[in-house]
Design a protein around this motif. Structure first.
Motif, mmCIF file in Angstrom:
data_model
loop_
_atom_site.group_PDB
_atom_site.id
_atom_site.type_symbol
_atom_site.label_atom_id
_atom_site.label_comp_id
_atom_site.label_asym_id
_atom_site.label_seq_id
_atom_site.Cartn_x
_atom_site.Cartn_y
_atom_site.Cartn_z
ATOM 1 N N ARG A 6 58.165 52.553 -4.337
ATOM 2 C CA ARG A 6 58.492 52.939 -5.721
ATOM 3 C C ARG A 6 57.329 53.679 -6.375
ATOM 4 N NH1 ARG A 6 57.450 47.405 -6.248
ATOM 5 N NH2 ARG A 6 55.849 46.964 -7.794
ATOM 6 N N ARG A 7 56.097 53.308 -6.041
ATOM 7 C CA ARG A 7 54.932 54.028 -6.574
ATOM 8 C C ARG A 7 54.795 55.399 -5.907
ATOM 9 N NH1 ARG A 7 50.251 49.623 -7.917
ATOM 10 N NH2 ARG A 7 51.632 48.228 -9.061
ATOM 11 N N LEU A 8 55.079 55.444 -4.611
ATOM 12 C CA LEU A 8 55.024 56.728 -3.911
ATOM 13 C C LEU A 8 56.085 57.681 -4.460
ATOM 14 C CD1 LEU A 8 54.476 55.464 -0.259
ATOM 15 C CD2 LEU A 8 52.744 56.304 -1.882
ATOM 16 N N ARG A 9 57.251 57.136 -4.854
ATOM 17 C CA ARG A 9 58.288 57.985 -5.452
ATOM 18 C C ARG A 9 57.807 58.571 -6.779
ATOM 19 N NH1 ARG A 9 61.648 54.383 -2.659
ATOM 20 N NH2 ARG A 9 61.761 52.818 -4.311
ATOM 21 N N LEU A 10 57.019 57.812 -7.532
ATOM 22 C CA LEU A 10 56.446 58.346 -8.781
ATOM 23 C C LEU A 10 55.488 59.498 -8.493
ATOM 24 C CD1 LEU A 10 55.739 55.064 -10.778
ATOM 25 C CD2 LEU A 10 57.473 56.792 -11.272
ATOM 26 N N VAL A 11 54.653 59.335 -7.475
ATOM 27 C CA VAL A 11 53.738 60.415 -7.090
ATOM 28 C C VAL A 11 54.531 61.649 -6.683
ATOM 29 C CG1 VAL A 11 51.966 61.141 -5.429
ATOM 30 C CG2 VAL A 11 51.886 58.837 -6.414
ATOM 31 N N ALA A 12 55.570 61.454 -5.880
ATOM 32 C CA ALA A 12 56.404 62.577 -5.437
ATOM 33 C C ALA A 12 57.074 63.253 -6.623
ATOM 34 C CB ALA A 12 57.456 62.096 -4.433
ATOM 35 N N ALA A 13 57.548 62.467 -7.590
ATOM 36 C CA ALA A 13 58.203 63.043 -8.775
ATOM 37 C C ALA A 13 57.225 63.864 -9.601
ATOM 38 C CB ALA A 13 58.826 61.929 -9.622
ATOM 39 N N VAL A 14 56.006 63.374 -9.745
ATOM 40 C CA VAL A 14 54.985 64.139 -10.483
ATOM 41 C C VAL A 14 54.707 65.449 -9.756
ATOM 42 C CG1 VAL A 14 52.540 64.180 -11.145
ATOM 43 C CG2 VAL A 14 53.942 62.146 -11.602
#
Length: 117
Positions: free
Chosen positions: A30-38
């Protein structure tokens, strides 16, 4: 594809570690998805990651695959991270990111980084 990340020196960096004080939660999908979204939303702007995760050679290819364009760390970590970033091509880094984003949790992501298929 975004440009390959630069590896910068961060005076406050703590060097390369395998597990951080957070117990590996920085690799939670879920944190990696935030990085990808940014990274996806940044357009042409550079996205950087600093600190222990950026200094982890195992995580470097994953961060590249997510679209991170700059890594900042202590000087001692730079050679290992540079070697790790140069050892993977963009398609492989993107494949690694895709698999990590679909993982069940941070332990599975760490296992993937330690034993890429």
């Amino acid at each position: 594809p975004p440009p390959r990340p630069g590896v910068a020196n961060s005076p406050g960096g703590q060097g390369s570690v395998r597990r951080t004080r957070t117990g590996g939660r920085e690799l939670a999908p879920r944190r990696l998805r935030l990085v990808a979204a940014v990274c996806d939303g940044a357009g042409e702007a550079m996205v950087g990651v600093c600190g222990e995760l950026a200094a982890d050679p195992g995580a470097a290819a994953l961060l590249v695959g997510l679209g991170v364009s700059e890594l900042s760390m202590s000087p001692l970590a730079i050679p290992l991270v540079k070697r790790a970033v140069r050892a993977v091509d963009d398609p492989e880094a993107q494949r690694l990111a895709t698999v990590a984003l679909a993982a069940d949790g941070p332990t599975e992501v760490r296992d993937l980084l330690n034993h890429p298929a």
